[in-house]
Motif scaffolding. Structure first.
Motif, PDB file in Angstrom:
ATOM      1  N   CYS A 211      51.081 -28.644  -8.554  1.00 14.27           N
ATOM      2  CA  CYS A 211      50.237 -28.035  -9.860  1.00 14.27           C
ATOM      3  C   CYS A 211      49.334 -29.129 -10.250  1.00 14.27           C
ATOM      4  O   CYS A 211      48.280 -28.348 -10.649  1.00 14.27           O
ATOM      5  CB  CYS A 211      51.432 -27.299 -10.789  1.00 14.27           C
ATOM      6  N   THR A 212      49.808 -30.082 -10.512  1.00 15.14           N
ATOM      7  CA  THR A 212      49.003 -31.328 -11.006  1.00 15.14           C
ATOM      8  C   THR A 212      47.659 -31.447 -10.320  1.00 15.14           C
ATOM      9  O   THR A 212      46.703 -31.853 -10.616  1.00 15.14           O
ATOM     10  CB  THR A 212      49.818 -32.451 -11.551  1.00 15.14           C
ATOM     11  N   GLU A 213      47.927 -31.638  -8.887  1.00 14.67           N
ATOM     12  CA  GLU A 213      46.900 -31.869  -8.025  1.00 14.67           C
ATOM     13  C   GLU A 213      46.137 -30.861  -7.558  1.00 14.67           C
ATOM     14  O   GLU A 213      45.012 -30.963  -7.321  1.00 14.67           O
ATOM     15  CB  GLU A 213      47.618 -32.471  -6.618  1.00 14.67           C
ATOM     16  N   HIS A 214      46.629 -29.613  -7.763  1.00 15.12           N
ATOM     17  CA  HIS A 214      45.847 -28.290  -7.104  1.00 15.12           C
ATOM     18  C   HIS A 214      45.295 -27.382  -8.104  1.00 15.12           C
ATOM     19  O   HIS A 214      44.344 -26.686  -7.744  1.00 15.12           O
ATOM     20  CB  HIS A 214      46.502 -27.695  -6.045  1.00 15.12           C
ATOM     21  N   LEU A 257      47.737 -17.616 -16.749  1.00 14.16           N
ATOM     22  CA  LEU A 257      46.746 -17.969 -15.417  1.00 14.16           C
ATOM     23  C   LEU A 257      46.219 -16.619 -15.174  1.00 14.16           C
ATOM     24  O   LEU A 257      45.019 -16.692 -14.809  1.00 14.16           O
ATOM     25  CB  LEU A 257      47.827 -18.293 -14.645  1.00 14.16           C
ATOM     26  N   ILE A 258      46.910 -15.613 -15.251  1.00 11.16           N
ATOM     27  CA  ILE A 258      46.066 -14.128 -14.979  1.00 11.16           C
ATOM     28  C   ILE A 258      45.079 -13.808 -15.976  1.00 11.16           C
ATOM     29  O   ILE A 258      43.892 -13.331 -15.608  1.00 11.16           O
ATOM     30  CB  ILE A 258      47.471 -13.220 -14.889  1.00 11.16           C
ATOM     31  N   LYS A 259      45.327 -14.291 -17.136  1.00 12.89           N
ATOM     32  CA  LYS A 259      44.319 -13.951 -18.191  1.00 12.89           C
ATOM     33  C   LYS A 259      43.056 -14.824 -17.842  1.00 12.89           C
ATOM     34  O   LYS A 259      41.738 -14.317 -17.874  1.00 12.89           O
ATOM     35  CB  LYS A 259      44.839 -14.048 -19.494  1.00 12.89           C
ATOM     36  N   LEU A 260      43.410 -16.056 -17.512  1.00 15.77           N
ATOM     37  CA  LEU A 260      42.270 -16.958 -17.047  1.00 15.77           C
ATOM     38  C   LEU A 260      41.545 -16.671 -15.906  1.00 15.77           C
ATOM     39  O   LEU A 260      40.026 -16.741 -15.873  1.00 15.77           O
ATOM     40  CB  LEU A 260      42.872 -18.367 -17.023  1.00 15.77           C
ATOM     41  N   ALA A 261      42.056 -16.143 -14.789  1.00 13.64           N
ATOM     42  CA  ALA A 261      41.343 -15.599 -13.736  1.00 13.64           C
ATOM     43  C   ALA A 261      40.681 -14.638 -13.863  1.00 13.64           C
ATOM     44  O   ALA A 261      39.615 -14.553 -13.352  1.00 13.64           O
ATOM     45  CB  ALA A 261      42.645 -15.415 -12.367  1.00 13.64           C
ATOM     46  N   ARG A 262      41.147 -13.441 -14.766  1.00  9.56           N
ATOM     47  CA  ARG A 262      40.310 -12.561 -15.096  1.00  9.56           C
ATOM     48  C   ARG A 262      38.839 -12.921 -16.013  1.00  9.56           C
ATOM     49  O   ARG A 262      37.765 -12.432 -15.720  1.00  9.56           O
ATOM     50  CB  ARG A 262      41.035 -11.453 -15.830  1.00  9.56           C
ATOM     51  N   TYR A 263      39.259 -13.902 -16.799  1.00 11.74           N
ATOM     52  CA  TYR A 263      37.980 -14.569 -17.739  1.00 11.74           C
ATOM     53  C   TYR A 263      37.185 -14.979 -16.783  1.00 11.74           C
ATOM     54  O   TYR A 263      35.795 -14.671 -16.887  1.00 11.74           O
ATOM     55  CB  TYR A 263      38.576 -15.479 -18.648  1.00 11.74           C
ATOM     56  N   TYR A 264      37.560 -15.840 -15.842  1.00 10.27           N
ATOM     57  CA  TYR A 264      36.541 -16.553 -14.893  1.00 10.27           C
ATOM     58  C   TYR A 264      35.921 -15.627 -13.883  1.00 10.27           C
ATOM     59  O   TYR A 264      35.061 -15.903 -13.082  1.00 10.27           O
ATOM     60  CB  TYR A 264      37.228 -17.838 -14.248  1.00 10.27           C
ATOM     61  N   GLY A 265      36.565 -14.613 -13.531  1.00  4.60           N
ATOM     62  CA  GLY A 265      35.913 -13.763 -12.157  1.00  4.60           C
ATOM     63  C   GLY A 265      36.513 -14.240 -11.029  1.00  4.60           C
ATOM     64  O   GLY A 265      35.801 -13.963 -10.291  1.00  4.60           O
ATOM     65  N   CYS A 266      37.596 -14.996 -10.794  1.00  2.99           N
ATOM     66  CA  CYS A 266      37.998 -15.522  -9.734  1.00  2.99           C
ATOM     67  C   CYS A 266      39.327 -15.107  -9.424  1.00  2.99           C
ATOM     68  O   CYS A 266      40.062 -14.315 -10.316  1.00  2.99           O
ATOM     69  CB  CYS A 266      38.277 -16.940  -9.923  1.00  2.99           C
ATOM     70  N   SER A 267      39.880 -15.201  -8.085  1.00  2.69           N
ATOM     71  CA  SER A 267      41.172 -14.811  -7.783  1.00  2.69           C
ATOM     72  C   SER A 267      42.363 -15.757  -8.330  1.00  2.69           C
ATOM     73  O   SER A 267      42.011 -17.087  -8.482  1.00  2.69           O
ATOM     74  CB  SER A 267      41.261 -14.892  -6.366  1.00  2.69           C
ATOM     75  N   LEU A 268      43.357 -15.405  -8.713  1.00  5.00           N
ATOM     76  CA  LEU A 268      44.394 -16.228  -9.063  1.00  5.00           C
ATOM     77  C   LEU A 268      44.868 -17.300  -8.159  1.00  5.00           C
ATOM     78  O   LEU A 268      45.099 -18.644  -8.448  1.00  5.00           O
ATOM     79  CB  LEU A 268      45.747 -15.410  -9.349  1.00  5.00           C
ATOM     80  N   ASP A 269      44.783 -17.012  -6.610  1.00  2.00           N
ATOM     81  CA  ASP A 269      45.038 -17.843  -5.797  1.00  2.00           C
ATOM     82  C   ASP A 269      43.885 -19.036  -5.906  1.00  2.00           C
ATOM     83  O   ASP A 269      44.369 -20.220  -5.468  1.00  2.00           O
ATOM     84  CB  ASP A 269      44.980 -17.380  -4.497  1.00  2.00           C
ATOM     85  N   TYR A 270      42.679 -18.869  -6.090  1.00  2.00           N
ATOM     86  CA  TYR A 270      41.791 -19.814  -6.222  1.00  2.00           C
ATOM     87  C   TYR A 270      41.995 -20.746  -7.319  1.00  2.00           C
ATOM     88  O   TYR A 270      41.774 -22.047  -7.445  1.00  2.00           O
ATOM     89  CB  TYR A 270      40.289 -19.101  -6.374  1.00  2.00           C
ATOM     90  N   LEU A 271      42.419 -20.009  -8.642  1.00  2.00           N
ATOM     91  CA  LEU A 271      42.732 -21.054  -9.795  1.00  2.00           C
ATOM     92  C   LEU A 271      43.863 -21.824  -9.697  1.00  2.00           C
ATOM     93  O   LEU A 271      43.966 -22.806 -10.084  1.00  2.00           O
ATOM     94  CB  LEU A 271      43.038 -19.817 -10.983  1.00  2.00           C
ATOM     95  N   VAL A 272      44.906 -21.437  -8.607  1.00  2.00           N
ATOM     96  CA  VAL A 272      46.123 -22.304  -8.738  1.00  2.00           C
ATOM     97  C   VAL A 272      45.981 -23.170  -7.489  1.00  2.00           C
ATOM     98  O   VAL A 272      46.859 -23.860  -7.199  1.00  2.00           O
ATOM     99  CB  VAL A 272      47.550 -21.419  -8.635  1.00  2.00           C
ATOM    100  N   GLY A 273      44.832 -22.999  -6.714  1.00  2.00           N
ATOM    101  CA  GLY A 273      44.387 -24.038  -5.593  1.00  2.00           C
ATOM    102  C   GLY A 273      45.026 -23.853  -4.202  1.00  2.00           C
ATOM    103  O   GLY A 273      45.200 -24.438  -3.471  1.00  2.00           O
ATOM    104  N   SER A 274      45.754 -22.359  -4.161  1.00  2.00           N
ATOM    105  CA  SER A 274      46.261 -21.729  -2.882  1.00  2.00           C
ATOM    106  C   SER A 274      45.208 -21.344  -1.928  1.00  2.00           C
ATOM    107  O   SER A 274      45.746 -20.972  -0.777  1.00  2.00           O
ATOM    108  CB  SER A 274      47.465 -21.046  -3.174  1.00  2.00           C
ATOM    109  N   SER A 275      44.282 -21.249  -2.533  1.00  2.00           N
ATOM    110  CA  SER A 275      42.938 -20.479  -1.704  1.00  2.00           C
ATOM    111  C   SER A 275      41.704 -21.075  -2.313  1.00  2.00           C
ATOM    112  O   SER A 275      41.484 -21.564  -3.169  1.00  2.00           O
ATOM    113  CB  SER A 275      43.287 -19.161  -1.482  1.00  2.00           C
ATOM    114  N   ASP A 276      40.700 -21.407  -1.284  1.00  2.00           N
ATOM    115  CA  ASP A 276      39.412 -21.808  -1.456  1.00  2.00           C
ATOM    116  C   ASP A 276      38.471 -20.512  -1.916  1.00  2.00           C
ATOM    117  O   ASP A 276      37.208 -20.834  -2.040  1.00  2.00           O
ATOM    118  CB  ASP A 276      38.977 -22.656  -0.474  1.00  2.00           C
ATOM    119  N   SER A 277      39.114 -19.491  -1.494  1.00  2.00           N
ATOM    120  CA  SER A 277      38.346 -18.094  -1.570  1.00  2.00           C
ATOM    121  C   SER A 277      38.138 -17.855  -3.141  1.00  2.00           C
ATOM    122  O   SER A 277      39.155 -17.438  -3.686  1.00  2.00           O
ATOM    123  CB  SER A 277      38.818 -17.075  -0.706  1.00  2.00           C
ATOM    124  N   PHE A 278      36.789 -17.935  -3.760  1.00  2.00           N
ATOM    125  CA  PHE A 278      36.798 -17.609  -5.116  1.00  2.00           C
ATOM    126  C   PHE A 278      37.066 -16.302  -5.491  1.00  2.00           C
ATOM    127  O   PHE A 278      37.667 -15.840  -6.508  1.00  2.00           O
ATOM    128  CB  PHE A 278      35.231 -17.809  -5.591  1.00  2.00           C
TER     129      PHE A 278
END
Length: 278
Positions: A211-214, A257-278
């Motif tokens: 989590c800290t790194e990604h 985290l879900i709320k932030l992903a919606r606010y930024y308009g990105c996927s949750l996977d992108y926010l937590v670093g498990s995907s590079d797809s915005f």
């Protein structure tokens, strides 16, 4: 970069490249102990041990491996990835009080090899090899040196370090993930005197590191030119609380985290670093 990867070994005597850092982590995970406990067992600071596992520290002293072998009943060859058989070789009748590498010279002479020939096989200068061999108490041979020498002399690192008198090594490993049996784990933990730890504590520690790194909480906020106070207002929490979440993202509740992903308009996977797809 570790010298192992810098060397150009063409000889078929060295067909494998065992990675002792991977095997060390496998053992630690099987024993269900965290990095701090493993550091205490090996008598090295936690940060130093973390560097070993992550490959930041390119060389590691041999004493911890000998200590862990004698305490746990695991062979040094197994810990270094040279074999997939965990059980230690039969202990030497006279294990020296101080670790040395005298057997390297004895074995070289037994094979009637010159120091120059061995130095060439290790891809180091004859003078450097001579210094390592003439001062066995200084432990000049690194882990990579000893692994290569074990291949060259067709023996085990355990034998070269005088931990065993058995010259014939076990079959070379395939460097796969070899899990210790529950019986072995219980026996080794008892020998090591490891106190009971919470279930999945290791995975919790590794999750925190991931989590800290990604997690992209800080990077995406800065990309948008936003302050911690502004994001805290979006989440309905104090900016101090949000500041803690950025430093220790593994503590942030999933609904934030879900709320932030919606606010930024990105996927949750992108926010937590498990995907590079915005």
């Amino acid at each position: 970069m570790p010298r192992w990867f810098q060397r150009k070994i063409i000889s078929t005597r060295f067909p494998e490249k065992p990675d002792y850092r991977i095997r060390l982590k496998d053992i630690r995970v099987d024993l269900d102990i965290d990095m701090a406990a493993m550091g205490r067992i090996l008598q090295v600071p936690k940060v130093t041990y973390i560097y070993y596992e992550k490959g930041v520290t390119t060389e590691m002293n041999m004493e911890p491996f000998i200590k862990l072998s004698l305490m746990s009943g695991l062979s040094i060859d197994y810990m270094l990835g040279l074999t997939d058989v965990p059980e230690a070789y039969r202990k030497s009748r006279e294990i020296p009080l101080a670790v040395d590498t005298k057997r390297v010279r004895e074995t070289r002479i037994y094979y009637d090899m010159t120091g120059k020939a061995v130095a060439e096989a290790l891809n180091i200068s004859p003078s450097a090899y001579s210094m390592k061999e003439l001062h066995p108490d200084k432990l000049g041979f690194t882990i990579q040196d000893l692994i290569l020498l074990a291949y060259l002399f067709r023996t085990s690192v355990d034998y070269l370090l005088h931990v065993t008198d058995v010259f014939q090594p076990r079959s070379r490993g395939q460097h796969n993930r070899i899990s210790l049996s529950m019986k072995e784990v219980i026996k080794i933990r008892k020998k090591l005197g490891v106190s009971k730890v919470a279930k999945n504590s290791i995975y919790t520690e590794e999750m925190q590191m991931y989590c800290t790194e990604h997690f992209r909480l800080k990077s995406i906020r800065k990309e948008r030119g936003l302050t911690q106070k502004e994001i805290a207002a979006v989440l309905g929490i104090s900016y101090l609380t949000y500041g803690v979440y950025e430093k220790k993202p593994y503590n942030m509740p999933s609904y934030y985290l879900i709320k932030l992903a919606r606010y930024y308009g990105c996927s949750l996977d992108y926010l937590v670093g498990s995907s590079d797809s915005f």
